[in-house]
Design a protein around this motif. Structure first.
Motif, PDB file in Angstrom:
ATOM      1  N   GLY A 243       0.805  -1.211   0.000  1.00 46.70           N
ATOM      2  CA  GLY A 243       0.000   0.000   0.000  1.00 46.70           C
ATOM      3  C   GLY A 243       0.839   1.263   0.000  1.00 46.70           C
ATOM      4  O   GLY A 243       0.535   2.227  -0.710  1.00 46.70           O
ATOM      5  N   PHE A 244       1.908   1.281   0.818  1.00 47.71           N
ATOM      6  CA  PHE A 244       2.804   2.435   0.846  1.00 47.71           C
ATOM      7  C   PHE A 244       3.343   2.725  -0.553  1.00 47.71           C
ATOM      8  O   PHE A 244       3.355   3.870  -1.013  1.00 47.71           O
ATOM      9  CB  PHE A 244       3.980   2.176   1.789  1.00 47.71           C
ATOM     10  N   ALA A 245       3.813   1.666  -1.207  1.00 46.73           N
ATOM     11  CA  ALA A 245       4.386   1.843  -2.547  1.00 46.73           C
ATOM     12  C   ALA A 245       3.314   2.253  -3.554  1.00 46.73           C
ATOM     13  O   ALA A 245       3.517   3.163  -4.361  1.00 46.73           O
ATOM     14  CB  ALA A 245       5.059   0.542  -2.986  1.00 46.73           C
ATOM     15  N   LEU A 246       2.151   1.597  -3.500  1.00 47.66           N
ATOM     16  CA  LEU A 246       1.062   1.878  -4.438  1.00 47.66           C
ATOM     17  C   LEU A 246       0.611   3.336  -4.322  1.00 47.66           C
ATOM     18  O   LEU A 246       0.471   4.038  -5.343  1.00 47.66           O
ATOM     19  CB  LEU A 246      -0.106   0.945  -4.158  1.00 47.66           C
ATOM     20  N   GLY A 247       0.363   3.782  -3.103  1.00 47.89           N
ATOM     21  CA  GLY A 247      -0.103   5.155  -2.897  1.00 47.89           C
ATOM     22  C   GLY A 247       0.888   6.173  -3.407  1.00 47.89           C
ATOM     23  O   GLY A 247       0.508   7.164  -4.055  1.00 47.89           O
ATOM     24  N   TYR A 248       2.166   5.947  -3.143  1.00 47.86           N
ATOM     25  CA  TYR A 248       3.185   6.903  -3.595  1.00 47.86           C
ATOM     26  C   TYR A 248       3.284   6.934  -5.120  1.00 47.86           C
ATOM     27  O   TYR A 248       3.385   7.996  -5.730  1.00 47.86           O
ATOM     28  CB  TYR A 248       4.546   6.580  -2.994  1.00 47.86           C
ATOM     29  N   ILE A 249       3.246   5.752  -5.750  1.00 41.39           N
ATOM     30  CA  ILE A 249       3.356   5.686  -7.213  1.00 41.39           C
ATOM     31  C   ILE A 249       2.190   6.434  -7.866  1.00 41.39           C
ATOM     32  O   ILE A 249       2.371   7.176  -8.842  1.00 41.39           O
ATOM     33  CB  ILE A 249       3.400   4.222  -7.691  1.00 41.39           C
ATOM     34  N   LEU A 250       0.975   6.250  -7.322  1.00 42.74           N
ATOM     35  CA  LEU A 250      -0.195   6.945  -7.872  1.00 42.74           C
ATOM     36  C   LEU A 250      -0.101   8.448  -7.614  1.00 42.74           C
ATOM     37  O   LEU A 250      -0.478   9.256  -8.482  1.00 42.74           O
ATOM     38  CB  LEU A 250      -1.476   6.375  -7.252  1.00 42.74           C
ATOM     39  N   GLY A 255       2.090  14.446  -9.622  1.00 43.94           N
ATOM     40  CA  GLY A 255       3.128  15.448  -9.407  1.00 43.94           C
ATOM     41  C   GLY A 255       3.658  15.536  -8.001  1.00 43.94           C
ATOM     42  O   GLY A 255       4.489  16.396  -7.694  1.00 43.94           O
ATOM     43  N   GLY A 256       3.166  14.668  -7.097  1.00 42.68           N
ATOM     44  CA  GLY A 256       3.647  14.685  -5.723  1.00 42.68           C
ATOM     45  C   GLY A 256       3.012  15.786  -4.903  1.00 42.68           C
ATOM     46  O   GLY A 256       2.049  16.441  -5.321  1.00 42.68           O
ATOM     47  N   PHE A 257       3.541  16.032  -3.701  1.00 45.95           N
ATOM     48  CA  PHE A 257       3.013  17.090  -2.845  1.00 45.95           C
ATOM     49  C   PHE A 257       4.145  17.696  -2.026  1.00 45.95           C
ATOM     50  O   PHE A 257       5.199  17.093  -1.865  1.00 45.95           O
ATOM     51  CB  PHE A 257       1.899  16.559  -1.940  1.00 45.95           C
ATOM     52  N   GLY A 313      -0.596   8.090  -0.375  1.00 48.20           N
ATOM     53  CA  GLY A 313      -1.208   8.689  -1.559  1.00 48.20           C
ATOM     54  C   GLY A 313      -2.546   9.356  -1.317  1.00 48.20           C
ATOM     55  O   GLY A 313      -2.773  10.490  -1.748  1.00 48.20           O
ATOM     56  N   GLY A 314      -3.441   8.670  -0.627  1.00 48.26           N
ATOM     57  CA  GLY A 314      -4.791   9.191  -0.431  1.00 48.26           C
ATOM     58  C   GLY A 314      -4.837  10.469   0.386  1.00 48.26           C
ATOM     59  O   GLY A 314      -5.456  11.467  -0.015  1.00 48.26           O
ATOM     60  N   ALA A 315      -4.171  10.446   1.535  1.00 44.46           N
ATOM     61  CA  ALA A 315      -4.178  11.634   2.392  1.00 44.46           C
ATOM     62  C   ALA A 315      -3.514  12.833   1.706  1.00 44.46           C
ATOM     63  O   ALA A 315      -4.086  13.937   1.707  1.00 44.46           O
ATOM     64  CB  ALA A 315      -3.500  11.316   3.727  1.00 44.46           C
ATOM     65  N   PRO A 316      -2.333  12.676   1.103  1.00 48.41           N
ATOM     66  CA  PRO A 316      -1.741  13.823   0.396  1.00 48.41           C
ATOM     67  C   PRO A 316      -2.633  14.361  -0.722  1.00 48.41           C
ATOM     68  O   PRO A 316      -2.646  15.571  -0.979  1.00 48.41           O
ATOM     69  CB  PRO A 316      -0.436  13.244  -0.169  1.00 48.41           C
ATOM     70  N   TRP A 317      -3.362  13.480  -1.394  1.00 49.87           N
ATOM     71  CA  TRP A 317      -4.286  13.923  -2.453  1.00 49.87           C
ATOM     72  C   TRP A 317      -5.376  14.813  -1.860  1.00 49.87           C
ATOM     73  O   TRP A 317      -5.726  15.850  -2.443  1.00 49.87           O
ATOM     74  CB  TRP A 317      -4.899  12.707  -3.140  1.00 49.87           C
TER      75      TRP A 317
END
Length: 333
Positions: A243-250, A255-257, A313-317
């Motif tokens: 999950g850590f890897a998946l969220g970051y890749i998405l 463009g990241g945060f 990924g989700g929270a940063p989005w």
């Protein structure tokens, strides 16, 4: 009981003779080496301080946790209070004893913080905490000295390996497509599960000694019996790792945060992110079956994949959409 374990229990009895007033301080120190504590620390660092360091801590934590589960099965060693009624169980565990997960994980995570910050004070704090966390496990009666020493050694070895391979792996992954990265992350998490399964098979017809079960039940008020062959822990770690890897890749596709921002923004991020963790962790835990059959374990993997993906990924989005963060001019991770 071997002479080394017998000597270890004699030492534990001596340490525990210092008095029960140490129970609370030792429990607090022990908590500083738990997976739960670092699952709070890593997101805070990732969301509010340094995304690179936070992601590194999350990946290292889940990998070390999964590998510790494998080593525990390979050693299939008892806890002190399982084999010696003189030892008081100020805490209780259902898994095998060696190597100490607290010692191994705290060495990896606190060591990573020391290496990353490159600060003499942080090095001193990390070394002291790693030692005290290991010592607390002796006082609480849940580890032999040999368990703690083995945990420290394996933790130091893993930390060295992580540091050595991190940059080459990152450089190699830069040439991969997002789908390839996701596939590789999934395959890596499954490889840990496969090795765990092989370690389990290596035990053959080995059975948990009845005396371990009896002594453990007598030493604690915990109703749940010991169950050191339960795969739930390693499935949790591998799901969160993916999950850590998946969220970051998405998130990388967006463009990241940026972790910079006002103190108010950072506090708000923390509470929004924590709320999401609790929703996935507790609500899905309540709704999904909690068993050790393949279907239940698959749902556990999915549950913790969602927890990990939310953190990275989700929270940063959500932060970006709510104006609590912004996209960096260059990817900081």
């Amino acid at each position: 009981m071997t002479p080394i374990l017998e000597w270890g229990n004699n030492l534990i009895v001596l340490i525990q003779s210092m008095g029960e007033w140490l129970t609370i301080p030792m429990a607090i120190l022990s908590f500083l080496g738990t997976e739960q504590f670092f699952l709070i620390v890593a997101p805070v660092i990732y969301w509010c301080i340094d995304a690179t360091l936070g992601l590194r801590l999350g990946i290292f934590l889940m990998t070390a946790t999964g590998l510790n589960a494998i080593f525990k099965v390979l050693c299939h060693a008892p806890r002190p209070y399982w084999v010696d009624t003189r030892v008081k169980a100020y805490s209780s565990e259902t898994t095998f004893g060696a190597p100490s997960g607290h010692s191994m994980i705290s060495t990896v995570i606190w060591g990573t913080l020391a290496v990353s910050l490159r600060n003499k004070i942080m090095w001193a704090i990390s070394i002291i905490l790693i030692f005290l966390i290991g010592f607390s496990r002796l006082y609480l009666g849940v580890h032999f000295p040999s368990d703690v020493l083995l945990g420290w050694l394996l933790g130091a070895l893993l930390l060295w390996i992580f540091i050595k391979v991190e940059k080459p792996i990152i450089a190699w992954l830069k040439g991969k497509s997002p789908l390839q990265k996701i596939s590789l992350a999934f395959a890596f998490s499954l490889s840990i599960l496969c090795v765990y399964w092989l370690a389990h098979l290596s035990l053959g017809g080995w059975q948990i000694p009845e005396i371990w079960i009896q002594n453990a039940a007598l030493a604690t008020d915990v109703v749940e019996p010991i169950n050191p062959l339960d795969p739930s822990g390693v499935v949790t770690a591998c799901g969160a790792l993916f999950g850590f890897a998946l969220g970051y890749i998405l998130l990388e596709l967006q463009g990241g945060f940026e972790t910079e921002g006002s103190l108010w923004n950072k506090i708000t991020r923390f509470f929004i992110g924590l709320l999401g963790i609790l929703l996935f962790w507790e609500c899905l835990g309540f709704l999904l079956p909690d068993g050790t059959d393949p279907f239940s374990l698959s749902l556990r993997y999915l549950r913790y994949t969602l927890v990990g993906a939310w953190i990275s990924g989700g929270a940063p989005w959500i932060f970006l959409r709510c104006g609590l963060s912004k996209k960096p001019t260059h990817n900081p991770i």
